[in-house]
Design a protein around this motif. Structure first.
Motif, mmCIF file in Angstrom:
data_model
loop_
_atom_site.group_PDB
_atom_site.id
_atom_site.type_symbol
_atom_site.label_atom_id
_atom_site.label_comp_id
_atom_site.label_asym_id
_atom_site.label_seq_id
_atom_site.Cartn_x
_atom_site.Cartn_y
_atom_site.Cartn_z
ATOM 1 N N UNK A 149 34.243 78.593 96.899
ATOM 2 C CA UNK A 149 35.107 79.568 97.542
ATOM 3 C C UNK A 149 35.260 80.300 98.857
ATOM 4 N N UNK A 150 35.761 80.677 98.892
ATOM 5 C CA UNK A 150 35.647 81.361 100.515
ATOM 6 C C UNK A 150 34.349 82.839 100.121
ATOM 7 N N UNK A 151 33.425 83.098 100.818
ATOM 8 C CA UNK A 151 32.836 84.431 100.723
ATOM 9 C C UNK A 151 32.474 84.696 102.508
ATOM 10 N N UNK A 152 32.265 86.549 102.206
ATOM 11 C CA UNK A 152 31.760 86.753 103.262
ATOM 12 C C UNK A 152 30.863 87.192 103.498
ATOM 13 N N UNK A 153 30.616 87.160 105.177
ATOM 14 C CA UNK A 153 28.689 87.176 105.904
ATOM 15 C C UNK A 153 28.826 89.067 105.708
ATOM 16 N N UNK A 154 27.502 89.131 104.811
ATOM 17 C CA UNK A 154 27.245 90.428 104.750
ATOM 18 C C UNK A 154 26.653 90.903 106.357
ATOM 19 N N UNK A 155 26.325 89.970 106.622
ATOM 20 C CA UNK A 155 25.716 90.600 107.856
ATOM 21 C C UNK A 155 26.144 88.769 108.683
ATOM 22 N N UNK A 156 25.195 89.383 110.516
ATOM 23 C CA UNK A 156 25.048 88.178 110.917
ATOM 24 C C UNK A 156 23.945 86.903 110.524
ATOM 25 N N UNK A 157 25.141 86.166 110.032
ATOM 26 C CA UNK A 157 24.520 84.583 109.017
ATOM 27 C C UNK A 157 24.058 83.304 109.296
ATOM 28 N N UNK A 158 22.602 82.999 109.879
ATOM 29 C CA UNK A 158 22.278 81.563 110.301
ATOM 30 C C UNK A 158 22.794 80.854 109.247
ATOM 31 N N UNK A 159 23.018 79.107 109.680
ATOM 32 C CA UNK A 159 23.433 78.314 108.985
ATOM 33 C C UNK A 159 22.181 77.715 109.366
ATOM 34 N N UNK A 160 22.418 76.519 108.480
ATOM 35 C CA UNK A 160 20.641 76.228 109.042
ATOM 36 C C UNK A 160 20.708 74.480 109.054
ATOM 37 N N UNK A 194 24.380 76.637 113.057
ATOM 38 C CA UNK A 194 25.568 78.063 114.075
ATOM 39 C C UNK A 194 25.069 79.482 113.054
ATOM 40 N N UNK A 195 25.726 80.683 114.090
ATOM 41 C CA UNK A 195 25.967 81.744 113.605
ATOM 42 C C UNK A 195 27.115 82.060 113.133
ATOM 43 N N UNK A 196 27.229 82.816 111.655
ATOM 44 C CA UNK A 196 28.433 83.476 111.237
ATOM 45 C C UNK A 196 28.195 85.323 111.480
ATOM 46 N N UNK A 197 29.265 85.922 112.045
ATOM 47 C CA UNK A 197 29.079 86.177 112.465
ATOM 48 C C UNK A 197 29.078 87.546 111.545
ATOM 49 N N UNK A 198 29.048 88.886 110.977
ATOM 50 C CA UNK A 198 29.110 89.940 110.111
ATOM 51 C C UNK A 198 30.248 89.927 109.886
ATOM 52 N N UNK A 199 31.137 90.068 108.409
ATOM 53 C CA UNK A 199 32.481 90.031 107.343
ATOM 54 C C UNK A 199 33.146 89.153 108.550
ATOM 55 N N UNK A 200 32.388 87.459 108.655
ATOM 56 C CA UNK A 200 33.549 86.548 108.471
ATOM 57 C C UNK A 200 33.630 85.956 107.597
ATOM 58 N N UNK A 238 22.674 86.974 101.805
ATOM 59 C CA UNK A 238 23.979 87.081 103.157
ATOM 60 C C UNK A 238 25.214 87.154 102.597
ATOM 61 N N UNK A 239 25.583 86.923 101.642
ATOM 62 C CA UNK A 239 27.096 86.547 100.954
ATOM 63 C C UNK A 239 27.724 87.067 99.980
ATOM 64 N N UNK A 240 28.664 87.403 99.870
ATOM 65 C CA UNK A 240 29.344 87.802 98.529
ATOM 66 C C UNK A 240 30.077 87.504 98.848
ATOM 67 N N UNK A 283 35.970 88.692 96.127
ATOM 68 C CA UNK A 283 36.368 89.677 95.296
ATOM 69 C C UNK A 283 35.288 90.807 95.190
ATOM 70 N N UNK A 284 34.558 90.621 95.583
ATOM 71 C CA UNK A 284 32.994 92.139 95.853
ATOM 72 C C UNK A 284 33.284 92.594 96.599
ATOM 73 N N UNK A 285 33.297 91.176 98.377
ATOM 74 C CA UNK A 285 34.290 92.250 99.552
ATOM 75 C C UNK A 285 34.627 92.701 99.318
ATOM 76 N N UNK A 286 36.551 92.892 98.634
ATOM 77 C CA UNK A 286 38.001 94.091 98.466
ATOM 78 C C UNK A 286 36.803 94.663 97.525
ATOM 79 N N UNK A 287 36.076 94.813 96.665
ATOM 80 C CA UNK A 287 36.220 95.894 95.859
ATOM 81 C C UNK A 287 34.445 96.764 96.725
ATOM 82 N N UNK A 288 34.190 96.718 97.982
ATOM 83 C CA UNK A 288 33.374 96.648 98.929
ATOM 84 C C UNK A 288 34.694 97.909 99.344
ATOM 85 N N UNK A 289 35.404 97.435 99.936
ATOM 86 C CA UNK A 289 36.775 97.809 100.726
ATOM 87 C C UNK A 289 37.758 98.688 100.754
#
Length: 192
Positions: free
Chosen positions: A23-34, A45-51, A81-83, A86-92
């Motif tokens: 599934x697709x998730x959204x970063x809630x803050x800058x998220x480090x991928x290890x 890699x680092x994923x920016x917030x809301x990417x 670090x992710x939602x 659907x959660x992101x749409x609700x937050x929006x």
């Protein structure tokens, strides 16, 4: 662990077992991928917030997601670090609702301020109108007082003239009376 031969790599890599998510998730803050599902591993890699990222699954027994890009595993990042989309749409929607409420509150405040200014302007206008009416009344009264003063002066002149005329008449009467007295005396003297 599962053993997977990754594309373009000739060696086998031991990968952790996953609970599939896909599934697709959204970063809630800058998220480090290890490189591995632990904070001790290197950051790939680092994923920016809301990417958005594509999560293939959650590592069994942990709170780490496996992140893939295209068909390639790029690493792992912590679940916190992710939602979900659907959660992101609700937050929006919630954010949009709050923004609209905020906008409504701002409009209400502006309307209240506008009404308050309007009331204040009306009160000031009433005060000015009242003052203007009072000034007009004062001017009118002053004019009437001046008219009455002129009337009084004219009456005083008339009274003075009438008084002088009466005084003159009185003096004439006294003279006439003296004259008649003398005439009567003279006539009576002649009669004797």
């Amino acid at each position: 662990c599962r053993v997977v031969k990754m594309q373009g790599i000739n060696e086998q890599i031991n990968l952790p077992l996953l609970n599939d998510i896909m599934d697709i998730f959204i970063a809630t803050s800058n998220a480090n991928i290890r490189s591995e599902p632990t904070t001790n591993s290197s950051i790939v890699k680092t994923v920016s917030k809301e990417k958005t990222v594509f999560v293939s699954g959650k590592v069994r027994g942990t709170e780490w997601y496996q992140i893939i890009q295209g068909s390639k595993i790029i690493g792992y990042s912590h679940k916190s670090l992710f939602i979900t989309m659907n959660e992101y749409v609700l937050i929006l929607k919630d954010r949009d609702k709050k923004d609209k409420e905020k906008e409504l509150n701002v409009k209400k405040k502006e309307e209240l301020l506008e009404r308050k200014k309007e009331r204040e302007l009306n009160e000031k206008k009433k005060e000015r109108d009242t003052l203007k009416k009072q000034e007009e009344l004062i001017v009118s009264l002053n004019s009437k007082i001046q008219d009455k003063e002129i009337e009084i002066k004219l009456l005083e002149k008339k009274l003075s003239k009438v008084s002088k005329d009466l005084e003159d008449q009185y003096q004439n009467m006294v003279k006439t009376n003296e004259f008649y007295k003398k005439e009567i005396k003279d006539t009576s003297f002649e009669l004797n």
